[in-house]
Design a protein around this motif. Structure first.
Motif, PDB file in Angstrom:
ATOM      1  N   SER A  44     101.243  62.850  35.752  1.00 30.65           N
ATOM      2  CA  SER A  44     101.197  64.312  35.652  1.00 30.65           C
ATOM      3  C   SER A  44     101.557  64.801  34.246  1.00 30.65           C
ATOM      4  O   SER A  44     100.887  65.672  33.682  1.00 30.65           O
ATOM      5  CB  SER A  44     102.147  64.920  36.687  1.00 30.65           C
ATOM      6  OG  SER A  44     102.185  66.310  36.560  1.00 30.65           O
ATOM      7  N   ILE A  45     102.615  64.235  33.671  1.00 34.74           N
ATOM      8  CA  ILE A  45     103.048  64.626  32.325  1.00 34.74           C
ATOM      9  C   ILE A  45     101.932  64.380  31.313  1.00 34.74           C
ATOM     10  O   ILE A  45     101.613  65.253  30.493  1.00 34.74           O
ATOM     11  CB  ILE A  45     104.323  63.863  31.912  1.00 34.74           C
ATOM     12  CG1 ILE A  45     105.530  64.381  32.696  1.00 34.74           C
ATOM     13  CG2 ILE A  45     104.561  63.953  30.409  1.00 34.74           C
ATOM     14  CD1 ILE A  45     106.782  63.516  32.563  1.00 34.74           C
ATOM     15  N   LYS A  47      98.661  63.910  31.849  1.00 38.70           N
ATOM     16  CA  LYS A  47      97.490  64.766  32.109  1.00 38.70           C
ATOM     17  C   LYS A  47      97.711  66.121  31.439  1.00 38.70           C
ATOM     18  O   LYS A  47      96.828  66.633  30.750  1.00 38.70           O
ATOM     19  CB  LYS A  47      97.278  64.955  33.613  1.00 38.70           C
ATOM     20  CG  LYS A  47      96.501  63.859  34.259  1.00 38.70           C
ATOM     21  CD  LYS A  47      96.244  64.183  35.714  1.00 38.70           C
ATOM     22  CE  LYS A  47      95.504  63.042  36.384  1.00 38.70           C
ATOM     23  NZ  LYS A  47      95.319  63.264  37.817  1.00 38.70           N
ATOM     24  N   ASN A  48      98.870  66.700  31.665  1.00 39.03           N
ATOM     25  CA  ASN A  48      99.198  67.994  31.085  1.00 39.03           C
ATOM     26  C   ASN A  48      99.181  67.930  29.550  1.00 39.03           C
ATOM     27  O   ASN A  48      98.627  68.805  28.890  1.00 39.03           O
ATOM     28  CB  ASN A  48     100.569  68.459  31.578  1.00 39.03           C
ATOM     29  CG  ASN A  48     100.945  69.805  30.987  1.00 39.03           C
ATOM     30  OD1 ASN A  48     100.306  70.810  31.263  1.00 39.03           O
ATOM     31  ND2 ASN A  48     101.976  69.807  30.159  1.00 39.03           N
ATOM     32  N   ASN A  49      99.799  66.887  28.988  1.00 41.71           N
ATOM     33  CA  ASN A  49      99.852  66.754  27.529  1.00 41.71           C
ATOM     34  C   ASN A  49      98.463  66.651  26.914  1.00 41.71           C
ATOM     35  O   ASN A  49      98.201  67.220  25.856  1.00 41.71           O
ATOM     36  CB  ASN A  49     100.688  65.538  27.123  1.00 41.71           C
ATOM     37  CG  ASN A  49     102.166  65.759  27.300  1.00 41.71           C
ATOM     38  OD1 ASN A  49     102.625  66.883  27.500  1.00 41.71           O
ATOM     39  ND2 ASN A  49     102.925  64.690  27.238  1.00 41.71           N
ATOM     40  N   ASN A  52      96.425  70.132  27.588  1.00 40.48           N
ATOM     41  CA  ASN A  52      96.948  71.260  26.815  1.00 40.48           C
ATOM     42  C   ASN A  52      97.247  70.907  25.360  1.00 40.48           C
ATOM     43  O   ASN A  52      97.823  71.720  24.639  1.00 40.48           O
ATOM     44  CB  ASN A  52      98.203  71.820  27.492  1.00 40.48           C
ATOM     45  CG  ASN A  52      97.878  72.380  28.856  1.00 40.48           C
ATOM     46  OD1 ASN A  52      96.946  73.150  29.018  1.00 40.48           O
ATOM     47  ND2 ASN A  52      98.633  71.965  29.853  1.00 40.48           N
ATOM     48  N   GLU A  54      99.482  69.118  24.029  1.00 43.67           N
ATOM     49  CA  GLU A  54     100.903  69.323  23.745  1.00 43.67           C
ATOM     50  C   GLU A  54     101.450  68.255  22.792  1.00 43.67           C
ATOM     51  O   GLU A  54     102.434  68.497  22.114  1.00 43.67           O
ATOM     52  CB  GLU A  54     101.700  69.300  25.053  1.00 43.67           C
ATOM     53  CG  GLU A  54     101.180  70.319  26.024  1.00 43.67           C
ATOM     54  CD  GLU A  54     102.236  71.209  26.592  1.00 43.67           C
ATOM     55  OE1 GLU A  54     103.421  70.922  26.416  1.00 43.67           O
ATOM     56  OE2 GLU A  54     101.852  72.207  27.201  1.00 43.67           O
TER      57      GLU A  54
END
Length: 160
Positions: A44-45, A47-49, A52, A54
């Protein structure tokens, strides 16, 4: 080959984190914490990074992801940070970490960054690698894992 990470890599990245923690921090971090690390959390971390943007994330791909490095830009004295550098235990001590480290340093330098920090556990085996890569132990802070506090050290790298 080193390349930017994609969403297709996140499962392999999460697996490498879990495998590397069991080797790198055995006897340093409470084994209960390491044994209960959740792969889905890291999927999850990352995928988000990636979605986005990040962090900058590079993978070492040799018939599948065998290592990765992630970093980000900051404001302040240390204008960039390596957030994570993990190599599959079977590929450690074969130059993969060095290739990844040099790639992200090159990327950050091209963005005008000059003072890189990397946090890790004090006296972990990886400290020797960071010294060899030119890092200087300069900062300290407590790192918390599983409700317990551990001595952390910040290695500083001059990108000029």
């Amino acid at each position: 080959m080193i390349r930017r990470a994609t969403l297709n890599d996140v499962d392999q990245i999460a697996t490498i984190i879990l495998r590397a923690w069991k080797v790198a921090y055995s006897g340093i971090i409470d084994s209960e914490y390491v044994d209960n690390m959740n792969k889905d959390k890291y999927v999850s971390i990352f995928k988000n990074n990636i979605l986005n943007q990040e962090e900058l994330i590079y993978v070492y791909d040799e018939h599948g992801v065998k290592g990765f490095i992630s970093g980000k830009e900051h404001e302040g004295e240390y204008d960039c940070e390596i957030v994570g550098l993990y190599v599959d235990p079977e590929k450690q001590r074969k130059g993969v970490g060095k290739l990844l480290f040099n790639k992200i340093k090159e990327d950050l330098r091209s963005r005008g960054k000059i003072n890189l920090i990397l946090w890790t556990l004090d006296d972990a085996d990886n400290n020797g690698f960071y010294r060899k890569m030119g890092g200087v132990k300069k900062e300290t802070k407590k790192l918390n894992y599983g409700g317990k506090s551990y001595a952390g050290v910040g290695f500083i790298f001059d990108l000029k």
